[in-house]
Design a protein around this motif. Sequence first.
Motif, PDB file in Angstrom:
ATOM      1  N   THR A  86       8.539  10.431  -2.467  1.00 25.97           N
ATOM      2  CA  THR A  86       7.768  11.668  -2.626  1.00 25.97           C
ATOM      3  C   THR A  86       6.788  11.911  -1.490  1.00 25.97           C
ATOM      4  OG1 THR A  86       6.074  10.508  -3.935  1.00 25.97           O
ATOM      5  CG2 THR A  86       7.934  11.492  -5.136  1.00 25.97           C
ATOM      6  N   GLY A  87       6.426  10.843  -0.767  1.00 26.62           N
ATOM      7  CA  GLY A  87       5.445  10.974   0.301  1.00 26.62           C
ATOM      8  C   GLY A  87       4.026  11.174  -0.183  1.00 26.62           C
ATOM      9  N   LEU A  88       3.770  10.911  -1.454  1.00 20.93           N
ATOM     10  CA  LEU A  88       2.442  11.137  -2.026  1.00 20.93           C
ATOM     11  C   LEU A  88       1.469   9.998  -1.719  1.00 20.93           C
ATOM     12  CD1 LEU A  88       3.438  12.594  -5.524  1.00 20.93           C
ATOM     13  CD2 LEU A  88       2.645  13.839  -3.498  1.00 20.93           C
ATOM     14  N   TRP A  89       1.967   8.812  -1.482  1.00 18.54           N
ATOM     15  CA  TRP A  89       1.082   7.690  -1.164  1.00 18.54           C
ATOM     16  C   TRP A  89       1.816   6.704  -0.277  1.00 18.54           C
ATOM     17  CZ3 TRP A  89       2.599   8.582  -6.344  1.00 18.54           C
ATOM     18  CH2 TRP A  89       3.591   7.738  -6.827  1.00 18.54           C
ATOM     19  N   ASP A  90       1.016   5.868   0.393  1.00 18.95           N
ATOM     20  CA  ASP A  90       1.574   4.828   1.248  1.00 18.95           C
ATOM     21  C   ASP A  90       1.841   3.572   0.422  1.00 18.95           C
ATOM     22  OD1 ASP A  90       1.445   6.464   3.492  1.00 18.95           O
ATOM     23  OD2 ASP A  90      -0.663   5.938   3.846  1.00 18.95           O
ATOM     24  N   TYR A  91       1.944   2.459   1.102  1.00 14.88           N
ATOM     25  CA  TYR A  91       2.242   1.195   0.430  1.00 14.88           C
ATOM     26  C   TYR A  91       1.151   0.845  -0.577  1.00 14.88           C
ATOM     27  CZ  TYR A  91       3.189  -3.767  -0.238  1.00 14.88           C
ATOM     28  OH  TYR A  91       3.444  -5.011  -0.797  1.00 14.88           O
ATOM     29  N   VAL A  92       1.566   0.470  -1.761  1.00 16.10           N
ATOM     30  CA  VAL A  92       0.647   0.099  -2.835  1.00 16.10           C
ATOM     31  C   VAL A  92       0.866  -1.364  -3.181  1.00 16.10           C
ATOM     32  CG1 VAL A  92      -0.006   0.479  -5.244  1.00 16.10           C
ATOM     33  CG2 VAL A  92       0.582   2.424  -3.784  1.00 16.10           C
ATOM     34  N   GLU A  93      -0.231  -2.105  -3.263  1.00 15.32           N
ATOM     35  CA  GLU A  93      -0.143  -3.511  -3.657  1.00 15.32           C
ATOM     36  C   GLU A  93      -0.893  -3.705  -4.965  1.00 15.32           C
ATOM     37  OE1 GLU A  93      -1.057  -8.023  -1.951  1.00 15.32           O
ATOM     38  OE2 GLU A  93      -1.304  -6.269  -0.666  1.00 15.32           O
ATOM     39  N   ILE A  94      -0.173  -4.107  -5.986  1.00 13.43           N
ATOM     40  CA  ILE A  94      -0.772  -4.331  -7.301  1.00 13.43           C
ATOM     41  C   ILE A  94      -1.439  -5.695  -7.312  1.00 13.43           C
ATOM     42  CG2 ILE A  94      -0.313  -4.549  -9.776  1.00 13.43           C
ATOM     43  CD1 ILE A  94       2.070  -2.719  -9.415  1.00 13.43           C
ATOM     44  N   SER A  95      -2.694  -5.746  -7.788  1.00 17.33           N
ATOM     45  CA  SER A  95      -3.390  -7.022  -7.858  1.00 17.33           C
ATOM     46  C   SER A  95      -2.832  -7.868  -8.991  1.00 17.33           C
ATOM     47  CB  SER A  95      -4.897  -6.804  -8.070  1.00 17.33           C
ATOM     48  OG  SER A  95      -5.155  -6.318  -9.369  1.00 17.33           O
ATOM     49  N   ALA A  96      -2.807  -9.167  -8.771  1.00 19.14           N
ATOM     50  CA  ALA A  96      -2.325 -10.076  -9.812  1.00 19.14           C
ATOM     51  C   ALA A  96      -3.234 -10.019 -11.034  1.00 19.14           C
ATOM     52  CB  ALA A  96      -2.249 -11.497  -9.263  1.00 19.14           C
ATOM     53  N   PHE A  97      -4.531  -9.836 -10.807  1.00 17.44           N
ATOM     54  CA  PHE A  97      -5.493  -9.760 -11.918  1.00 17.44           C
ATOM     55  C   PHE A  97      -5.191  -8.548 -12.804  1.00 17.44           C
ATOM     56  CE2 PHE A  97      -9.666  -8.572 -13.708  1.00 17.44           C
ATOM     57  CZ  PHE A  97     -10.010  -9.770 -14.320  1.00 17.44           C
ATOM     58  N   GLY A  98      -5.037  -7.378 -12.183  1.00 18.54           N
ATOM     59  CA  GLY A  98      -4.746  -6.179 -12.955  1.00 18.54           C
ATOM     60  C   GLY A  98      -3.399  -6.237 -13.640  1.00 18.54           C
ATOM     61  N   ALA A  99      -2.387  -6.745 -12.924  1.00 19.03           N
ATOM     62  CA  ALA A  99      -1.048  -6.846 -13.508  1.00 19.03           C
ATOM     63  C   ALA A  99      -1.043  -7.802 -14.695  1.00 19.03           C
ATOM     64  CB  ALA A  99      -0.050  -7.313 -12.459  1.00 19.03           C
ATOM     65  N   GLY A 100      -1.778  -8.900 -14.573  1.00 12.79           N
ATOM     66  CA  GLY A 100      -1.831  -9.864 -15.674  1.00 12.79           C
ATOM     67  C   GLY A 100      -2.479  -9.271 -16.908  1.00 12.79           C
ATOM     68  N   ILE A 101      -3.584  -8.554 -16.715  1.00 12.85           N
ATOM     69  CA  ILE A 101      -4.286  -7.947 -17.847  1.00 12.85           C
ATOM     70  C   ILE A 101      -3.410  -6.903 -18.528  1.00 12.85           C
ATOM     71  CG2 ILE A 101      -6.216  -6.449 -18.480  1.00 12.85           C
ATOM     72  CD1 ILE A 101      -7.838  -7.869 -16.298  1.00 12.85           C
ATOM     73  N   VAL A 102      -2.815  -6.023 -17.743  1.00 13.70           N
ATOM     74  CA  VAL A 102      -1.985  -4.948 -18.311  1.00 13.70           C
ATOM     75  C   VAL A 102      -0.780  -5.529 -19.051  1.00 13.70           C
ATOM     76  CG1 VAL A 102      -0.475  -3.021 -17.734  1.00 13.70           C
ATOM     77  CG2 VAL A 102      -2.706  -3.218 -16.635  1.00 13.70           C
ATOM     78  N   THR A 103      -0.138  -6.522 -18.447  1.00 16.86           N
ATOM     79  CA  THR A 103       1.050  -7.098 -19.080  1.00 16.86           C
ATOM     80  C   THR A 103       0.715  -7.751 -20.413  1.00 16.86           C
ATOM     81  OG1 THR A 103       1.988  -7.552 -16.894  1.00 16.86           O
ATOM     82  CG2 THR A 103       2.974  -8.683 -18.769  1.00 16.86           C
ATOM     83  N   ILE A 104      -0.330  -8.562 -20.436  1.00 17.36           N
ATOM     84  CA  ILE A 104      -0.692  -9.247 -21.681  1.00 17.36           C
ATOM     85  C   ILE A 104      -1.171  -8.243 -22.725  1.00 17.36           C
ATOM     86  CG2 ILE A 104      -2.241 -10.958 -22.711  1.00 17.36           C
ATOM     87  CD1 ILE A 104      -2.182 -12.450 -20.042  1.00 17.36           C
TER      88      ILE A 104
END
Length: 230
Positions: A86-104
């Motif tokens: 889409t060209g709406l944003w560049d490379y995005v890196e998900i933090s392990a902290f945020g990913a862990g919280i959301v997943t659990i």
Amino acid sequence: MLDLVEPYLPLILSGTLVTISVAILSLSGSLLIGLAGAFLSLAGNDFSRRIVTVYTTLIRGIPDLVLMLLFYFGGQMLLNNLGAATGLWDYVEISAFGAGIVTIAVIFGGYMVETFRGAALAIPKGQIEAGLAFGLSRRRLFTRIIWPQLLGYALPGIGNNWQILMKTTALVSVIGLQDMVFNSFQAGRATRHMFVFMGVAMCLYLVITMILGFVIHALTRRYSLDPAAR
């Protein structure tokens, strides 16, 4: 043994704080998901009920480790592919902290849905009908009649899920988050005394779980609907 562990205690304790932070934030998210899911399941339309059913079925049928890896690696790949397309944003890196919280939170939100749903169904409908007959507003009906009983019925299930959630936080170590397990593993690998440092992590988990058990017991007694249990 103390001389072996002491130099790595700050590292392990910093990981312990990360573990506790993940647990508390994940619990908060799972409670919100559980309340919303229970409401949609009981008061929503057929479409919302089916969505909730699909969600809880998928969550309870897929291993937690698979979901953790899927959210962290798969989610990051999906976001970057969408951004490139889409060209709406560049490379995005998900933090392990945020990913862990959301997943659990998503994982245990599925269990909390059933916990709150069962608690809501346990409330006698006659009390709600009586409150409406006396002219109580929906807000006062919820705060005075529904919520105290909902909490009383749900607390045992919430307590069980909380204890399991605390142990599930160890999964965040597989995505590189420097929690208690990750730091203990690094210390064990550096000293070649893996058993010792995994034993330290085990003891810390036991202490935290015991403290949680006392808190849950106190809350259960405080909000129990059975006078004999107080």
